[in-house]
Design an enzyme around this catalytic site. Structure first.
Site: not given
Ligand code: BDP
Length: 707
Positions: A290, A364, A392
């Site tokens: 990401e 996720d 979340e």
């Molecule tokens: C996702 C979240 C994000 C996190 C990411 C992670 O939306 O904010 O940074 O996981 O695990 O689910 O790095």
């Protein structure tokens, strides 16, 4: 609401709520067994153990506890083996005590005895004893030898230095950097107590989307002040390391892990950290995921990156928790397969102080996912579990969702990697592959809210994570039962209903958000509310959109991950792989995760897929209504303030469950072209209305992302 609520229970005490035992027989038994405390306090941890007993016992038993004297009837002896009378040595020898474990028993001649090899075992034993009292267990339950099943039991805080929390729904960060190190909020100690009561022994304090600033010397001194408070409670501090810190902090022109200057920079930085924080645990690292920097930026592998940091930490006994949450927007492969592609070939290449931290599922933290296909694919690597405690994707802090059933579903899943019985839990605890190290991490839901976790029931998820990290064989029911007794009441009428509410709550969320294996249908960015229509154009990349995952069209819905599709099923071992591959045998609760299914396909219920989808979305809403009815009947057994807060939040949950149901069904109906059966409530608004809903300033993300 009456003004008395101003001084009523507010959840601050969590499960460490010590109230007079209201069972007269047990009270008499414990009063006579625990009249005196015999303890030689020669360490900060034993001091913490004694303080906890001296706080709790008078409240639980309604009698003053005296300190001193000899072990014997009417006394509780607490101590390390080397402090105990010779007669106890034999008891301990029989018990074969683990380094972090303890032995708790009651004998006629010696009274109650709590023994451990190390101070921390005594503290864990004290909390165990108090739990027995709080949950009204009989005196003969003082007969236990306990030891944790995983070595590192860790919370991961996603806290930014400005005190916002990524995916945090319970206020701001507990770490008050501005006032540290001169002022340490007393909450830090209560936080440590709560963790130690569960056996949690590590905390990573900063966001995985890391800022290099935390590695500056100023912050290290602030961390040292927190560490002083945590230390007696056996909690080691970890930090997230931003991979390009040698550039941003160190002024180098590269962060290439094979560059000697880069490695030297990290070595110096790690040495500095240990000078200030001698029991520093190590780093948690999110790299090449990401948009975060990482070794791939220099054509190096994850092993190159992790090992370079591991070498810097090894001299001090530090660890690297390298996260397996990796995927690349420029790689066309199904996102749920990319971690296996990038990491499985590196099995055997990681240093012995590297742990690979794997999310429970391959995507996720969705309300339901199959277990991550890396479990069972890397026997030579220590794979640790990463659960998300913060909700979340399960309703943030407005929905009651008890997550132990989710955690257990994954831990108990059989990977078949070494034949039947190769459960995820046995990989995680290290027993299947013979690893000495093992770990479980949970992304924290804790913030500055007075009750710590936002929703009064959200603390149950912190509690459940800790209990399962200690012992993954506990059942979700047992954990819920303990938590309810300690947090609210031991009254059977309360427990029965409240347990029902908790035990069905996660399934309710699955059903009203994304049943039958659907996933990632969230509104973009803040993930609060439905967004099945979110497409790549909206979020900038396909694998962050909903349409990529549900693949709805006029024929049907679902992601084909069989051999005719992305082939993700091939990452699972036989016979599970074949079970998933075949649409007839694939569990229906994962059906649309693995298959693209025709709208008119008959389901096991006899309904068509479309009708089943309508049924599930409606059942989810009905479950919430049942939770409301059950909760409404519980006004008497518990305090008004918490009762009313849960009641109000259940109203919110019911409204939002309908929002999810109506938005998703209307949207999917635009593909199926079929009516929502008349037996069900019809959507209140049009699809356009739901698509038009915008939420600003949702907690858990930084404001700038709206810009
Ligand atoms: C996702 C979240 C994000 C996190 C990411 C992670 O939306 O904010 O940074 O996981 O695990 O689910 O790095």
């Amino acid at each position: 609401m009456p003004l008395q609520t101003l001084s009523s229970e507010d959840g601050y005490e969590l499960w460490l709520r010590y109230r007079l035992m209201d069972d007269p027989i047990l009270l008499t038994d414990y009063r006579s067994a625990l009249q005196r405390l015999v303890m030689r306090v020669d360490s900060a941890t034993l001091e913490a153990a004694r303080d906890e007993l001296m706080l709790a016992l008078p409240q639980l038993l309604g009698q003053a506890a005296s300190l001193g004297g000899e072990a014997g009837p009417g006394a509780l002896f607490c101590g390390r083996l080397d402090q105990s009378p010779p007669a106890f040595a034999a008891l301990a020898a029989d018990a074969d005590l683990d380094d972090e474990g303890f032995l708790l028993l009651k004998t006629d001649e010696q009274g109650a005895v709590l023994l451990a090899r190390r101070d921390i075992g005594v503290l864990y034993g004290v909390f165990h004893l108090l739990r027995l009292l709080q949950t009204h267990q009989p005196l003969d339950s003082l007969n236990v030898t306990a030891a944790p099943r995983t070595r590192l039991r860790m919370l991961n805080h996603w806290d930014n230095i400005d005190r916002t929390i990524e995916r945090g729904y319970a206020g701001f960060s507990l770490w008050d950097w501005h006032k540290l190190p001169h002022y340490v909020d007393p909450r830090c100690r209560d936080y440590a107590r709560a963790n130690a009561s569960l056996g949690i022994n590590a905390a990573s304090l900063t966001n995985v989307n890391a800022s290099a600033l935390i590695l500056q010397e100023t912050y290290l001194h602030k961390l040292a002040a927190i560490a002083d408070v945590f230390r007696p409670y056996g909690i080691r501090i970890f930090l997230t390391a931003r991979f390009n810190a040698p550039m941003t902090l160190g002024g180098l022109t590269t962060a290439d892990p094979l560059n000697p200057q880069v490695a030297a920079w990290w070595r110096r930085k790690v040495d500095e950290i240990y000078t200030i924080l001698p029991d520093f645990g190590g780093f948690v690292v999110k790299a090449n995921s990401e948009g975060e920097p990482g070794p791939h930026d220099y054509g190096r592998s994850h092993a190159d990156g992790a090992n370079m940091l591991a070498d810097a930490l090894a001299a001090h006994g530090g660890l690297v928790h390298w996260r397996a949450f990796v995927y690349d927007p420029n790689v066309p492969q199904d996102r749920v397969m990319q971690a296996n592609s990038q990491l499985a070939p590196l099995d055997g290449q990681f240093r012995s102080n590297v742990l690979l931290q794997v999310k429970n599922g391959p995507l996720d933290y969705q309300p339901r996912e199959p277990f991550h296909s890396l479990f069972g694919a890397m026997p030579k690597t220590v794979l640790t579990m990463e659960f998300q405690i913060t909700q979340e994707y399960l309703g943030c802090a407005t929905h009651l969702a008890y997550l132990a059933p989710l955690f257990k579903e994954v831990l108990d899943a059989d990977t078949y990697c070494q034949g039947e019985g190769s459960t995820v839990a046995r990989i995680v605890d290290g027993s299947l592959d013979g690893h000495r190290l093992s770990g479980m991490a949970g992304v924290s839901n804790i913030g500055t809210d007075r009750n710590w976790c936002g929703h009064p029931f959200a603390a149950a998820n912190w509690y459940a994570f800790g209990r399962l990290a200690w012992d993954h064989t506990l059942s979700a029911e047992q954990i819920a039962d303990e938590w309810l007794r300690m947090t609210f009441s031991n009254q059977p009428a309360f427990l029965e209903k409240a347990l029902d509410i908790m035990m069905q709550s996660r399934e309710a969320v699955v059903e009203y958000m994304m049943p039958l294996g659907l996933h990632h249908l969230f509104e973009a960015d803040h993930h609060y509310g439905p967004g099945p229509w979110v497409d790549a154009a909206r979020v900038g990349r396909a694998d962050w959109s909903s349409v990529y995952y549900h693949q709805a069209d006029s024929e049907g819905i679902g992601f084909d991950r069989t051999r005719t599709g992305s082939s993700a099923v091939s990452l699972y071992h036989s016979p599970y792989r074949e079970l998933l591959e075949n649409v007839e045998t694939c569990p229906e609760n994962l059906l649309l995760w693995f298959h693209h299914v025709r709208w008119d396909r008959r389901m096991k219920s006899g309904r068509t897929l479309w009708d089943e989808l309508c049924f599930m979305y409606n059942r989810g809403v009905e479950r919430v209504r049942q939770m409301q009815t059950d909760w409404d009947s519980l006004a008497d057994p518990i305090d008004l303030a918490r009762f009313e807060q849960v009641r109000a939040l259940l109203r919110v949950q019911e409204r939002e469950a309908r929002w999810w149901r109506d938005a998703c069904l209307l949207y999917f109906q635009s593909f199926s072209g079929k009516p929502i059966p008349a037996a069900y409530e019809q959507p209140e608004h049009t699809l356009e209305y739901y698509r038009g809903i915008r939420h600003y300033y949702v907690p858990g993300i930084r404001e700038r992302r709206f810009g």
